[in-house]
Design an enzyme around this catalytic site. Sequence first.
Site, PDB file in Angstrom:
ATOM      1  N   ASP A  17     -11.604  22.161  65.817  1.00 65.11           N
ATOM      2  CA  ASP A  17     -12.705  23.121  65.897  1.00 65.11           C
ATOM      3  C   ASP A  17     -13.724  22.708  66.958  1.00 65.11           C
ATOM      4  O   ASP A  17     -13.926  21.521  67.218  1.00 65.11           O
ATOM      5  CB  ASP A  17     -13.388  23.192  64.518  1.00 65.11           C
ATOM      6  CG  ASP A  17     -14.363  24.353  64.427  1.00 65.11           C
ATOM      7  OD1 ASP A  17     -14.235  25.313  65.208  1.00 65.11           O
ATOM      8  OD2 ASP A  17     -15.262  24.299  63.564  1.00 65.11           O
ATOM      9  N   GLU A  64      -7.207  34.930  61.199  1.00 66.33           N
ATOM     10  CA  GLU A  64      -8.523  35.526  61.478  1.00 66.33           C
ATOM     11  C   GLU A  64      -8.881  35.451  62.969  1.00 66.33           C
ATOM     12  O   GLU A  64      -9.697  36.246  63.455  1.00 66.33           O
ATOM     13  CB  GLU A  64      -9.611  34.829  60.647  1.00 66.33           C
ATOM     14  CG  GLU A  64      -9.520  35.093  59.140  1.00 66.33           C
ATOM     15  CD  GLU A  64      -8.326  34.426  58.459  1.00 66.33           C
ATOM     16  OE1 GLU A  64      -7.889  33.346  58.907  1.00 66.33           O
ATOM     17  OE2 GLU A  64      -7.800  35.002  57.479  1.00 66.33           O
ATOM     18  N   ASN A  65      -8.257  34.515  63.694  1.00 62.12           N
ATOM     19  CA  ASN A  65      -8.559  34.397  65.131  1.00 62.12           C
ATOM     20  C   ASN A  65      -8.137  35.640  65.933  1.00 62.12           C
ATOM     21  O   ASN A  65      -8.625  35.865  67.043  1.00 62.12           O
ATOM     22  CB  ASN A  65      -7.885  33.155  65.750  1.00 62.12           C
ATOM     23  CG  ASN A  65      -8.530  31.844  65.350  1.00 62.12           C
ATOM     24  OD1 ASN A  65      -7.879  30.799  65.339  1.00 62.12           O
ATOM     25  ND2 ASN A  65      -9.821  31.861  65.013  1.00 62.12           N
ATOM     26  N   TRP A  66      -7.242  36.472  65.353  1.00 62.71           N
ATOM     27  CA  TRP A  66      -6.863  37.721  66.044  1.00 62.71           C
ATOM     28  C   TRP A  66      -8.067  38.626  66.270  1.00 62.71           C
ATOM     29  O   TRP A  66      -8.044  39.505  67.118  1.00 62.71           O
ATOM     30  CB  TRP A  66      -5.809  38.494  65.250  1.00 62.71           C
ATOM     31  CG  TRP A  66      -4.468  37.829  65.214  1.00 62.71           C
ATOM     32  CD1 TRP A  66      -3.844  37.300  64.123  1.00 62.71           C
ATOM     33  CD2 TRP A  66      -3.565  37.620  66.322  1.00 62.71           C
ATOM     34  NE1 TRP A  66      -2.624  36.771  64.481  1.00 62.71           N
ATOM     35  CE2 TRP A  66      -2.420  36.961  65.823  1.00 62.71           C
ATOM     36  CE3 TRP A  66      -3.604  37.918  67.688  1.00 62.71           C
ATOM     37  CZ2 TRP A  66      -1.340  36.604  66.630  1.00 62.71           C
ATOM     38  CZ3 TRP A  66      -2.524  37.568  68.491  1.00 62.71           C
ATOM     39  CH2 TRP A  66      -1.421  36.923  67.961  1.00 62.71           C
ATOM     40  N   SER A 193     -11.356  26.796  56.085  1.00 66.78           N
ATOM     41  CA  SER A 193     -11.095  27.996  56.896  1.00 66.78           C
ATOM     42  C   SER A 193      -9.668  28.533  56.723  1.00 66.78           C
ATOM     43  O   SER A 193      -8.967  28.782  57.712  1.00 66.78           O
ATOM     44  CB  SER A 193     -11.367  27.723  58.380  1.00 66.78           C
ATOM     45  OG  SER A 193     -12.708  27.355  58.564  1.00 66.78           O
ATOM     46  N   GLU A 204      -7.079  14.060  51.483  1.00 66.49           N
ATOM     47  CA  GLU A 204      -8.359  13.465  51.845  1.00 66.49           C
ATOM     48  C   GLU A 204      -8.878  14.251  53.049  1.00 66.49           C
ATOM     49  O   GLU A 204      -8.103  14.594  53.939  1.00 66.49           O
ATOM     50  CB  GLU A 204      -8.176  11.995  52.235  1.00 66.49           C
ATOM     51  CG  GLU A 204      -7.667  11.121  51.106  1.00 66.49           C
ATOM     52  CD  GLU A 204      -8.677  10.998  49.973  1.00 66.49           C
ATOM     53  OE1 GLU A 204      -9.888  10.937  50.260  1.00 66.49           O
ATOM     54  OE2 GLU A 204      -8.250  10.974  48.805  1.00 66.49           O
TER      55      GLU A 204
END
Length: 249
Positions: A17, A64-66, A193, A204
């Site tokens: 990210d 969701e990045n579309w 996300s 972890e």
Amino acid sequence: MDDIFLELPRHLAIIMDGNGRWAKSRGRNRLYGHIRGAQVAKQTIENCARLGIKNLTLFAFSTENWFRPSEEVSFLMGLMARKLKIEAPSLIKNNIRFHCIGNLRNLPSAVREKALETIKLTAHCTGMNLTCALSYGGRQEITAAARLIAEEVAKGSLKPENIDEALFAGALDSSFMPDPDLIIRTSGEHRLSNFFLWQAAYSEIHIVDKSWPEFSKVELYQALETFSKRERRFGKTSEQIKNSTLRSP
Ligand code: FPP
């Protein structure tokens, strides 16, 4: 640092990210951040393979990045297709087997074809499994698995009472890999996300404040060192864990 013995995760997964914010903070276009992000992905893949990590998953593009601006989506797709084409020989040289999870049908044909070609070209590699999560969403993966199982029940080939965790996990895209022991997320955000929602039950989680383009060998080793010091109890007590050699439930 290379000589330090660490208990390595069997499966390391990374949420890469902060490319856009990193570029913006330097007065550059977001796309520049993705170019740098892809270079860092390559270095990280090679560092993980060298360290002996058996499974590495990179969350490269979410369902969701579309919904990002179309210019950014096309750029990312072009970048992926180019990188897959250029990097296939170095994956083979480093004995890395390439896999994909996610809805590949949604990808532009150039990316899908390159991904399928790279999967085929590296099928004989036995060093590290590198999985690219492309057009991937944890909820979508779980929904698709539920649909598959429901179809078996509707056909009469599966009884509802025979549905258990192992059967469900077997219907997920990730059925060929162990659950991630360690998930690293860069850019200081504390969330999954929609990544590995089922598989992360006992992972972890290690948050790195730096953006993905700033992630280096130093941050990778710090994450692995922190992981090797964590006590993983899987719902049990500390004493039970100390008296057992089990690594997972
Ligand atoms: C997150 O940064 C990154 C992405 C959505 C794309 C990840 C892609 C790459 C690292 C390049 C290609 C990778 C491979 C494996 C070929 P962001 O854009 O969400 O950053 P922001 O949160 O600052 O907006």
